[in-house]
Write an enzyme that holds these catalytic residues in place. Sequence first.
Site, PDB file in Angstrom:
ATOM      1  N   VAL A  46       7.258   5.720   0.708  1.00 47.25           N
ATOM      2  CA  VAL A  46       7.184   7.053   0.116  1.00 47.25           C
ATOM      3  C   VAL A  46       6.157   7.852   0.917  1.00 47.25           C
ATOM      4  CG1 VAL A  46       7.944   6.406  -2.193  1.00 47.25           C
ATOM      5  CG2 VAL A  46       5.517   6.205  -1.598  1.00 47.25           C
ATOM      6  N   SER A  47       6.037   9.146   0.614  1.00 46.27           N
ATOM      7  CA  SER A  47       5.148   9.978   1.434  1.00 46.27           C
ATOM      8  C   SER A  47       3.745   9.385   1.519  1.00 46.27           C
ATOM      9  CB  SER A  47       5.083  11.391   0.862  1.00 46.27           C
ATOM     10  OG  SER A  47       6.329  12.034   0.967  1.00 46.27           O
ATOM     11  N   GLU A  48       3.177   9.003   0.365  1.00 47.74           N
ATOM     12  CA  GLU A  48       1.876   8.341   0.349  1.00 47.74           C
ATOM     13  C   GLU A  48       1.836   7.262  -0.709  1.00 47.74           C
ATOM     14  OE1 GLU A  48       0.490  11.897   2.694  1.00 47.74           O
ATOM     15  OE2 GLU A  48       1.721  11.717   0.901  1.00 47.74           O
ATOM     16  N   THR A  49       1.077   6.227  -0.410  1.00 47.73           N
ATOM     17  CA  THR A  49       0.726   5.203  -1.385  1.00 47.73           C
ATOM     18  C   THR A  49      -0.774   5.306  -1.628  1.00 47.73           C
ATOM     19  OG1 THR A  49       2.503   3.719  -0.701  1.00 47.73           O
ATOM     20  CG2 THR A  49       0.645   2.720  -1.866  1.00 47.73           C
ATOM     21  N   HIS A  76      -0.704  15.015  -4.185  1.00 44.85           N
ATOM     22  CA  HIS A  76       0.277  14.495  -5.144  1.00 44.85           C
ATOM     23  C   HIS A  76      -0.017  13.051  -5.522  1.00 44.85           C
ATOM     24  CE1 HIS A  76       2.461  12.317  -1.945  1.00 44.85           C
ATOM     25  NE2 HIS A  76       3.105  11.696  -2.932  1.00 44.85           N
TER      26      HIS A  76
END
Length: 299
Positions: A46-49, A76
């Site tokens: 995903v975009s960030e963890t 986010h």
Amino acid sequence: MPRWREIVQVDAFARVPFTGNSAAVLLDTAGLDPVVMQRLAREMNVSETAFVLPSSQADLQLRWFTPTVEVPLCGHATVAACHALAERGHLVIPGQYTIETASGILAVELQASETSACKVWLDIPVPEFEPLDLQIVALAAALGLDEADIRSDIPPTRGGEYGYIGCHNLANLLAIKPNMNDVRFLCQSHQLTALTLYCLEGLDAESAVHVRFFGPVIGIDEDPVTGSAQGPLGALLVGVGVIAQADGSNVVHYRAEQGDAMGRPGRVEVAVEFDQEAQVMSSRIGGEALTILRGHVLA
């Protein structure tokens, strides 16, 4: 030795599943090596963890990884992490907290919400803004825009590691298909990590701004909803006077859109405070979230 650790996936800046921006949140990080953090972020894809850690300087510490690199700030995934912690009772609602990050100590406020576990407000550092010396011809070609689509009254601007480019037409902004190799080259040649495109109109009547964010340099061709860009953008737009307060107060509130072109619409509340000399003092972003997946990962 790897062991099973609790992890959740949360859609941030969203009220219904599979909208907004998805973040993975690892709640059990004891003894976890940063190399493993990066591998786990690549696995989650995903975009960030976000990784929740203890802190001696603040109420908690957060680290964020894209599938390819660690980043100093992620809005986010912070909203997602605070939502997950509040769901488990680790953060009390309402409440004010501090978070240790690579961008400094950030302030977070949790408010009660009727539609989700809580509403999260996050202070985003306001960078210094300066003109971004990009050739408009090359910029338009990389983005798939006509030169006339790019605003000249608010010229391309650098804010920290992001470039901010204004567009005249929302339909054209939604339709573009950038050449990611060209965007990557432009960013690398100007020491940027991403380009943030915006238009001063929204799909919803309640929205003042629509945003798209392209960051192939950090492994994110396009991000659905980007809190770390929305906060500074608010400071920029209020600072140049294109968005103004409606009630005579020293705080401008508006709603921003992002993610619709990707089929993941997200909505961000923005609050920008300024002083008597009209100098921006702070910028906050607010949003809700919902957990869409709970489980354990071997790490």
